[in-house]
Write an enzyme that holds these catalytic residues in place. Structure first.
Site, mmCIF file in Angstrom:
data_model
loop_
_atom_site.group_PDB
_atom_site.id
_atom_site.type_symbol
_atom_site.label_atom_id
_atom_site.label_comp_id
_atom_site.label_asym_id
_atom_site.label_seq_id
_atom_site.Cartn_x
_atom_site.Cartn_y
_atom_site.Cartn_z
ATOM 1 N N GLY A 39 15.782 9.191 39.784
ATOM 2 C CA GLY A 39 16.091 7.895 40.259
ATOM 3 C C GLY A 39 18.021 8.286 40.475
ATOM 4 O O GLY A 39 18.311 8.099 41.470
ATOM 5 N N THR A 40 18.491 8.643 39.586
ATOM 6 C CA THR A 40 19.833 8.592 39.736
ATOM 7 C C THR A 40 20.761 9.523 40.212
ATOM 8 O O THR A 40 21.255 9.658 41.094
ATOM 9 C CB THR A 40 20.661 8.094 37.858
ATOM 10 N N LYS A 69 10.698 10.984 30.635
ATOM 11 C CA LYS A 69 11.434 11.772 31.105
ATOM 12 C C LYS A 69 12.867 12.106 30.566
ATOM 13 O O LYS A 69 12.492 13.463 30.584
ATOM 14 C CB LYS A 69 12.259 10.389 31.834
ATOM 15 N N ILE A 128 11.308 3.288 27.352
ATOM 16 C CA ILE A 128 11.353 3.619 25.924
ATOM 17 C C ILE A 128 13.117 4.632 25.863
ATOM 18 O O ILE A 128 13.621 4.650 24.880
ATOM 19 C CB ILE A 128 10.066 4.483 26.101
ATOM 20 N N LYS A 139 24.874 4.841 17.550
ATOM 21 C CA LYS A 139 25.033 5.605 15.818
ATOM 22 C C LYS A 139 26.004 6.453 16.159
ATOM 23 O O LYS A 139 27.109 7.342 15.336
ATOM 24 C CB LYS A 139 23.210 6.070 16.342
ATOM 25 N N HIS A 282 33.413 -38.110 31.657
ATOM 26 C CA HIS A 282 33.046 -38.124 30.236
ATOM 27 C C HIS A 282 31.258 -37.825 29.707
ATOM 28 O O HIS A 282 30.713 -38.735 29.068
ATOM 29 C CB HIS A 282 33.355 -39.769 29.291
ATOM 30 N N ASN A 424 21.566 -45.606 24.919
ATOM 31 C CA ASN A 424 20.805 -46.130 26.027
ATOM 32 C C ASN A 424 21.193 -46.421 27.408
ATOM 33 O O ASN A 424 22.347 -46.561 27.089
ATOM 34 C CB ASN A 424 20.286 -47.662 25.552
ATOM 35 N N ASP A 477 14.225 -59.952 26.324
ATOM 36 C CA ASP A 477 15.796 -60.858 26.796
ATOM 37 C C ASP A 477 16.427 -59.786 27.901
ATOM 38 O O ASP A 477 16.941 -60.656 28.932
ATOM 39 C CB ASP A 477 16.682 -60.940 25.330
ATOM 40 N N ARG A 519 9.747 -40.510 27.734
ATOM 41 C CA ARG A 519 10.631 -41.342 28.020
ATOM 42 C C ARG A 519 12.151 -39.681 28.031
ATOM 43 O O ARG A 519 11.873 -39.218 27.985
ATOM 44 C CB ARG A 519 11.159 -41.444 26.151
#
Length: 523
Positions: A39-40, A69, A128, A139, A282, A424, A477, A519
């Site tokens: 391909g390359t 390959k 692979i 390496k 902030h 909250n 409240d 929540r």
């Protein structure tokens, strides 16, 4: 370690062909012999660059539909050969020593998410030979230069120009490290894919379960001017396998807080399909609006809290135009503006204020599955994101008075914002515009009181507004307060031991109430 190694032969096998043609041309100009996979080779030959197919060199064709390959002893011997120790084997088996290995793989992290690909197709794209060649080259970095990413090409060419076609031991070692990190990340995504097949076999790769191991590689994109405070150092690091999401078009260098606020702003503004504007201060949205007109969306977002908008971050979800830019400049002092694109006319307007940071985000978040990481002392907290969490099917209308269609639409709008507010958090909206916001308090009633105070400062009213809360109301409240304010509908998760008392209170005040049964905390 050898100080410099001369590059005579290069092996190239790349899936991402960005920059490879120009790189190969420069290698040829430096009298380097090129070997490449089919391909390359085709790409190079079509560009007039001579290269030898590795099948010609090994005298072994690609077989098994391309599964085999590069798995050949002549290739790996050529990569792993130690010049002073392996000369006999090189001569006996007619091995060509590869001084440069240029390899990258199929982008598995992207491919495995594609819904139109089945498991067998995905498996075929697990490379692979590529990782084996990269490992071998890394390496043997004492003799071999390895490149896995296109931005390394210029570094290699520059060193070759300076060192008579040779690469220094320092650069070879740096590239070897980068190569091992590249392989590590590649293998991580494959392992994550298989892990999710076991946990959720019908879903392919998704983040329905957290991985057992995490392995990310981040590279510094830039230093930031400072951290949360000026005495703290900071930097921006990006995942090496993902393109940077942000480009700075003008302005002062970014700070740590700029980047945080920009991310929150961009995430929030992309919650909406209509023209939207989000202003962040902030870490909290302080004004959000959607409209058919971008400029109107900005004005409404700004009017929510002009004091907090001062020095804030402004985000849009569509191309930013001149008219909006002019309005921003005339209305407020702004630290940063971010949009998916900015017209040249708008950039000219902003250039009159050269210190304003203008950013462009290059790809939509699209509510993709990502992990959120937060570092602690020597540990990391992980969680899945908070996207796609608004599901009206799970809603439960608990009041006697039913919410109208208008109230329901505004409730959805409010939820898309409240989950970006520090807990909250409460938010008041009307006509798809924020009216007032209270966030980051240790009690919910304090958030309600702060939002009420802001309304008075802005000389407006909460009459017929819709209120959203990121968590349940522990006491009635807060309900008594919002009833006096004229709120017509409340949306909240529910789940308090006093829910019955809360519901009784809203019924008494003829307010409609929706339980999302979810929540939306943000710490």
């Amino acid at each position: 370690m050898n100080k410099n190694t001369k590059i005579k032969n290069a092996l190239i096998s790349v899936f991402d062909k960005t920059g490879i043609v120009d790189f190969a041309k420069k290698l040829i100009q430096n009298n380097v012999n090129l070997f490449a996979t089919s391909g390359t080779t085709k790409i190079l030959n079509n560009s007039g660059i001579r290269s030898k197919n590795i099948s010609e060199y090994t005298q072994c064709p690609e077989i098994m539909s391309g599964r085999i390959k590069t798995l050949h002893h002549k290739i790996y011997a050529g990569i792993l050969a130690r010049h002073e120790n392996d000369q006999k084997a090189i001569n006996n088996y007619e091995i060509i020593q590869m001084d440069l290995v240029v390899v990258n793989f199929y982008p598995f992290s992207e491919i495995c998410h594609k819904k139109n690909m089945n498991h067998n197709e995905i498996i075929e794209l697990i490379d692979i030979g590529g990782p084996a060649m990269v490992r071998a080259a890394a390496k043997n970095h004492n003799y071999v230069t390895v490149a896995t990413q296109f931005h390394d090409y210029n570094r290699i060419i520059n060193e070759m120009s300076i060192n008579n076609n040779s690469i220094s031991s320092k650069l070879r070692l740096e590239l070897a490290l980068s190569a091992f990190q590249y392989i590590s990340n590649y293998d991580y995504y494959i392992a994550e894919y298989f892990s999710n097949l076991i946990n959720k076999p019908h879903l392919n790769l998704s983040l329905n379960s957290l991985p057992q191991y995490l392995n990310f590689t981040f590279k510094k994109k830039q230093n930031l001017v400072y951290g949360e405070n000026q005495h703290q150092k900071a930097g921006l690091y990006v995942n090496v396998f993902q393109n940077s999401n942000i480009i700075q078009m003008q302005g002062k260098p970014l700070s740590y807080n700029n980047v945080l606020d920009s991310d929150i702003a961009t995430s929030c503004v992309q919650e909406f399909d209509q023209q939207a504007c989000v202003i962040i201060k902030h870490g909290n949205p302080c004004g959000v609006s959607v409209s058919n007109d971008q400029r109107s969306a900005y004005i409404s977002a700004y009017n929510t809290d002009p004091i907090s908008a001062f020095g804030g971050v402004i985000a849009f979800n569509d191309v930013l135009h001149k008219r909006t830019a002019e309005t921003i400049i005339n209305k407020q002092f702004v630290e940063l503006v971010i949009a998916p694109d900015i017209t040249s006319a708008a950039l000219i307007i902003f250039s009159k204020k050269p210190n304003i940071r203008i950013l462009k985000y290059c790809n939509k978040y699209e509510n993709r599955n990502i992990l959120h990481l937060r570092s602690l002392n020597e540990t990391v907290l992980i969680q899945t994101n908070n996207n796609n969490c608004i599901d009206t099917k799970n809603w439960k209308i608990v009041s006697k008075r039913l919410p109208s269609l208008n109230e329901t639409n505004n409730a959805i709008f409010a939820l898309k914002i409240v989950k970006y507010l520090k807990s909250n958090a409460v938010i008041y909206v009307r006509n798809l515009k924020t009216i007032s916001i209270g966030a980051g308090q240790t009690s919910r009633i304090d958030s309600v009181k702060i939002a009420s105070m802001k309304v008075q400062d802005n000389i407006t009213t909460l009459e017929k507004s819709i209120m959203a809360s990121d968590a349940f109301f522990p006491f009635k409240d807060s309900i008594d307060i919002v009833a006096k304010q004229g709120v017509s509908c409340i949306i909240q998760p529910g789940g308090s031991i006093r829910d019955a008392e809360i519901i009784s209170s809203v019924d008494q005040h003829k307010i409609s109430m929706i339980f999302t049964q979810r929540r939306y905390f943000k710490h």
